[in-house]
Design a protein around this motif. Structure first.
Motif, PDB file in Angstrom:
ATOM      1  N   SER A  40       0.821  -1.213   0.000  1.00  0.00           N
ATOM      2  CA  SER A  40       0.000   0.000   0.000  1.00  0.00           C
ATOM      3  C   SER A  40       0.855   1.264   0.000  1.00  0.00           C
ATOM      4  CB  SER A  40      -0.941   0.003   1.213  1.00  0.00           C
ATOM      5  OG  SER A  40      -0.203   0.166   2.422  1.00  0.00           O
ATOM      6  N   GLY A  41       2.104   1.157   0.450  1.00  0.00           N
ATOM      7  CA  GLY A  41       2.988   2.321   0.501  1.00  0.00           C
ATOM      8  C   GLY A  41       3.801   2.539  -0.755  1.00  0.00           C
ATOM      9  N   ILE A  42       3.721   1.617  -1.721  1.00  0.00           N
ATOM     10  CA  ILE A  42       4.504   1.756  -2.948  1.00  0.00           C
ATOM     11  C   ILE A  42       4.006   2.906  -3.826  1.00  0.00           C
ATOM     12  CG2 ILE A  42       5.073   0.620  -5.141  1.00  0.00           C
ATOM     13  CD1 ILE A  42       5.400  -1.979  -3.582  1.00  0.00           C
ATOM     14  N   PRO A  43       2.680   3.089  -4.030  1.00  0.00           N
ATOM     15  CA  PRO A  43       2.232   4.196  -4.897  1.00  0.00           C
ATOM     16  C   PRO A  43       2.703   5.574  -4.435  1.00  0.00           C
ATOM     17  CG  PRO A  43       0.435   2.649  -4.534  1.00  0.00           C
ATOM     18  CD  PRO A  43       1.540   2.244  -3.599  1.00  0.00           C
ATOM     19  N   THR A  44       2.823   5.780  -3.134  1.00  0.00           N
ATOM     20  CA  THR A  44       3.282   7.080  -2.617  1.00  0.00           C
ATOM     21  C   THR A  44       4.798   7.110  -2.434  1.00  0.00           C
ATOM     22  OG1 THR A  44       2.933   6.337  -0.335  1.00  0.00           O
ATOM     23  CG2 THR A  44       1.110   7.510  -1.418  1.00  0.00           C
ATOM     24  N   GLN A  45       5.470   6.034  -2.823  1.00  0.00           N
ATOM     25  CA  GLN A  45       6.918   5.888  -2.695  1.00  0.00           C
ATOM     26  C   GLN A  45       7.387   5.970  -1.244  1.00  0.00           C
ATOM     27  OE1 GLN A  45       8.474   8.839  -5.650  1.00  0.00           O
ATOM     28  NE2 GLN A  45       9.176   7.024  -6.736  1.00  0.00           N
ATOM     29  N   TYR A  46       6.480   5.651  -0.328  1.00  0.00           N
ATOM     30  CA  TYR A  46       6.900   5.567   1.065  1.00  0.00           C
ATOM     31  C   TYR A  46       7.771   4.336   1.246  1.00  0.00           C
ATOM     32  CZ  TYR A  46       6.627   6.784   5.946  1.00  0.00           C
ATOM     33  OH  TYR A  46       6.959   7.200   7.206  1.00  0.00           O
ATOM     34  N   PHE A  47       7.407   3.260   0.551  1.00  0.00           N
ATOM     35  CA  PHE A  47       8.239   2.062   0.469  1.00  0.00           C
ATOM     36  C   PHE A  47       8.561   1.813  -0.992  1.00  0.00           C
ATOM     37  CE2 PHE A  47       5.269   1.227   4.074  1.00  0.00           C
ATOM     38  CZ  PHE A  47       6.194   1.346   5.097  1.00  0.00           C
ATOM     39  N   VAL A  48       9.744   1.267  -1.244  1.00  0.00           N
ATOM     40  CA  VAL A  48      10.192   0.953  -2.594  1.00  0.00           C
ATOM     41  C   VAL A  48      10.495  -0.537  -2.667  1.00  0.00           C
ATOM     42  CG1 VAL A  48      11.976   1.355  -4.332  1.00  0.00           C
ATOM     43  CG2 VAL A  48      11.153   3.257  -2.932  1.00  0.00           C
ATOM     44  N   ALA A  49       9.919  -1.210  -3.680  1.00  0.00           N
ATOM     45  CA  ALA A  49      10.181  -2.630  -3.888  1.00  0.00           C
ATOM     46  C   ALA A  49      11.538  -2.801  -4.551  1.00  0.00           C
ATOM     47  CB  ALA A  49       9.085  -3.240  -4.745  1.00  0.00           C
ATOM     48  N   PRO A  59      11.625   7.669  -1.133  1.00  0.00           N
ATOM     49  CA  PRO A  59      11.666   9.129  -1.072  1.00  0.00           C
ATOM     50  C   PRO A  59      10.450   9.741  -0.384  1.00  0.00           C
ATOM     51  CG  PRO A  59      11.279   8.366  -3.327  1.00  0.00           C
ATOM     52  CD  PRO A  59      11.660   7.173  -2.527  1.00  0.00           C
ATOM     53  N   GLY A  60       9.324   9.034  -0.393  1.00  0.00           N
ATOM     54  CA  GLY A  60       8.158   9.554   0.326  1.00  0.00           C
ATOM     55  C   GLY A  60       8.432   9.678   1.809  1.00  0.00           C
ATOM     56  N   ALA A  61       9.116   8.676   2.361  1.00  0.00           N
ATOM     57  CA  ALA A  61       9.483   8.728   3.780  1.00  0.00           C
ATOM     58  C   ALA A  61      10.502   9.826   4.027  1.00  0.00           C
ATOM     59  CB  ALA A  61      10.031   7.370   4.224  1.00  0.00           C
ATOM     60  N   ALA A  62      11.458   9.990   3.093  1.00  0.00           N
ATOM     61  CA  ALA A  62      12.472  11.039   3.244  1.00  0.00           C
ATOM     62  C   ALA A  62      11.835  12.425   3.205  1.00  0.00           C
ATOM     63  CB  ALA A  62      13.522  10.921   2.137  1.00  0.00           C
ATOM     64  N   THR A  63      10.822  12.602   2.349  1.00  0.00           N
ATOM     65  CA  THR A  63      10.158  13.898   2.251  1.00  0.00           C
ATOM     66  C   THR A  63       9.489  14.268   3.571  1.00  0.00           C
ATOM     67  OG1 THR A  63       9.777  13.611  -0.111  1.00  0.00           O
ATOM     68  CG2 THR A  63       8.387  15.210   1.026  1.00  0.00           C
ATOM     69  N   ILE A  64       8.870  13.292   4.217  1.00  0.00           N
ATOM     70  CA  ILE A  64       8.236  13.546   5.515  1.00  0.00           C
ATOM     71  C   ILE A  64       9.294  13.981   6.528  1.00  0.00           C
ATOM     72  CG2 ILE A  64       7.063  12.457   7.470  1.00  0.00           C
ATOM     73  CD1 ILE A  64       5.502  10.819   5.426  1.00  0.00           C
ATOM     74  N   GLY A  65      10.440  13.284   6.521  1.00  0.00           N
ATOM     75  CA  GLY A  65      11.510  13.646   7.442  1.00  0.00           C
ATOM     76  C   GLY A  65      12.038  15.044   7.179  1.00  0.00           C
ATOM     77  N   MET A  66      12.227  15.378   5.890  1.00  0.00           N
ATOM     78  CA  MET A  66      12.731  16.714   5.555  1.00  0.00           C
ATOM     79  C   MET A  66      11.734  17.797   5.941  1.00  0.00           C
ATOM     80  SD  MET A  66      14.836  16.348   1.968  1.00  0.00           S
ATOM     81  CE  MET A  66      13.679  15.300   1.110  1.00  0.00           C
ATOM     82  N   GLN A  67      10.442  17.507   5.754  1.00  0.00           N
ATOM     83  CA  GLN A  67       9.424  18.471   6.138  1.00  0.00           C
ATOM     84  C   GLN A  67       9.458  18.725   7.636  1.00  0.00           C
ATOM     85  OE1 GLN A  67       7.543  20.249   4.265  1.00  0.00           O
ATOM     86  NE2 GLN A  67       5.996  21.071   5.652  1.00  0.00           N
ATOM     87  N   SER A  99      23.583  14.986   9.970  1.00  0.00           N
ATOM     88  CA  SER A  99      23.089  14.865   8.603  1.00  0.00           C
ATOM     89  C   SER A  99      23.015  13.388   8.257  1.00  0.00           C
ATOM     90  CB  SER A  99      24.037  15.576   7.625  1.00  0.00           C
ATOM     91  OG  SER A  99      23.646  15.321   6.283  1.00  0.00           O
ATOM     92  N   PRO A 100      21.835  12.870   7.888  1.00  0.00           N
ATOM     93  CA  PRO A 100      21.690  11.426   7.684  1.00  0.00           C
ATOM     94  C   PRO A 100      21.991  10.956   6.274  1.00  0.00           C
ATOM     95  CG  PRO A 100      19.545  12.472   7.588  1.00  0.00           C
ATOM     96  CD  PRO A 100      20.546  13.567   7.860  1.00  0.00           C
ATOM     97  N   TYR A 101      22.185  11.852   5.317  1.00  0.00           N
ATOM     98  CA  TYR A 101      22.320  11.392   3.940  1.00  0.00           C
ATOM     99  C   TYR A 101      23.598  10.583   3.731  1.00  0.00           C
ATOM    100  CZ  TYR A 101      18.230  13.695   2.042  1.00  0.00           C
ATOM    101  OH  TYR A 101      16.940  14.038   1.762  1.00  0.00           O
ATOM    102  N   GLY A 102      23.451   9.426   3.071  1.00  0.00           N
ATOM    103  CA  GLY A 102      24.575   8.534   2.809  1.00  0.00           C
ATOM    104  C   GLY A 102      24.923   7.720   4.035  1.00  0.00           C
ATOM    105  N   HIS A 103      25.253   8.365   5.094  1.00  0.00           N
ATOM    106  CA  HIS A 103      25.482   7.744   6.397  1.00  0.00           C
ATOM    107  C   HIS A 103      25.462   8.885   7.413  1.00  0.00           C
ATOM    108  CE1 HIS A 103      29.511   9.121   5.243  1.00  0.00           C
ATOM    109  NE2 HIS A 103      29.784   9.186   6.526  1.00  0.00           N
ATOM    110  N   PRO A 104      25.246   8.594   8.679  1.00  0.00           N
ATOM    111  CA  PRO A 104      25.176   9.696   9.657  1.00  0.00           C
ATOM    112  C   PRO A 104      26.502  10.456   9.730  1.00  0.00           C
ATOM    113  CG  PRO A 104      24.247   7.688  10.567  1.00  0.00           C
ATOM    114  CD  PRO A 104      24.931   7.298   9.293  1.00  0.00           C
TER     115      PRO A 104
END
Length: 253
Positions: A40-49, A59-67, A99-104
């Motif tokens: 159910s989370g794939i269409p919003t890209q919250y989860f990626v297969a 990226p959907g999860a990342a967007t929430i974090g950035m917001q 900064s979490p990108y790539g690694h902490p």
């Protein structure tokens, strides 16, 4: 609520991608429930297969974090706290953020030099960026790592140590042991990890999540009252933690 349990499972598991069975075991949910939530989370890209029937946060999860992070206070809030700390202790005061990108990694977000400057630390701008960015380096890195989920600590320890800092870095065993001590004490002390300097650092937290760390640096010969420096550094970090979480300080605070 079940979706939140699946999200939390990703923070408990090491590695980037996981199968439904792994996530089910970590979340305590039935594997069929986990599979439906992931799909159910794939269409919003919250989860990626991913290949092999595995999934990762997308990226959907990342967007929430950035917001969420976009609405935390900036230097307009941290700078007066650092100015007061620097003035009271006659020291350099710094704010490092995670900064979490790539690694902490840790990034210098704000500082008040007092009567010192960054050059007095014996570091060039280049070495400051490349050396200090690792959470393996210095008390600020350790106090942030102390509040990271264990899989992210594993990522920190898996990274190569910058050559400039190799002699000052704790072994993996010492590093892990220090994290429990930091959580209990609420601060970390570093003496001569930068030649000629002593550092006291305390975590800035958003709830249980590390936002960054406030540190105070003084020449080792002038760091004569560590207890007083520790009390004031922890108090400054606690004040900023309240503001990061959207709270307000009392008039005395």
């Amino acid at each position: 609520m079940r979706v939140k349990e699946v999200e939390r499972a990703f923070t408990l598991l090491g590695g980037a991608a996981h199968g439904p069975s792994e996530i089910a075991a970590a979340s305590g949910l039935h594997v069929t429930v986990v599979y439906r939530i992931l799909q159910s989370g794939i269409p919003t890209q919250y989860f990626v297969a991913m290949p092999g029937g595995r999934y990762r946060l997308g990226p959907g999860a990342a967007t929430i974090g950035m917001q969420a992070m976009a609405h935390t206070p900036g230097v307009e809030v941290s700078h007066p706290i650092l100015e007061l700390l620097s003035r009271n202790l006659d020291a350099m005061a710094q704010l490092w953020v995670i900064s979490p990108y790539g690694h902490p990694r840790q990034v210098l977000a704000d500082y008040v030099p007092g009567r010192y400057d960054l050059e007095s630390l014996g570091l060039t701008a280049s070495s400051l960026v490349t050396m200090a960015s690792s959470l393996r380096i210095g008390p600020t890195g350790r106090v942030m790592a102390a509040h990271l989920p264990p899989p992210l600590v594993d990522m920190v320890l898996a990274r190569d140590v910058p050559p400039e800092a190799a002699t000052a870095v704790l072994s993996n065993h010492e590093f892990r042991a220090s994290l429990e001590q930091i959580r209990a004490a609420g601060y970390e002390l570093g003496i001569e990890e930068i030649a000629g300097w002593g550092t006291v650092a305390a975590p800035v937290l958003w709830g249980d999540t590390p936002y960054g760390a406030i540190s105070v640096l003084k020449p080792t010969s002038l760091l004569t009252d560590i207890a007083a420096v520790t009390v004031q550094t922890r108090a400054a970090a606690a004040r900023l933690s309240v503001l990061v979480a959207g709270g307000r300080l009392s008039p005395a605070g």
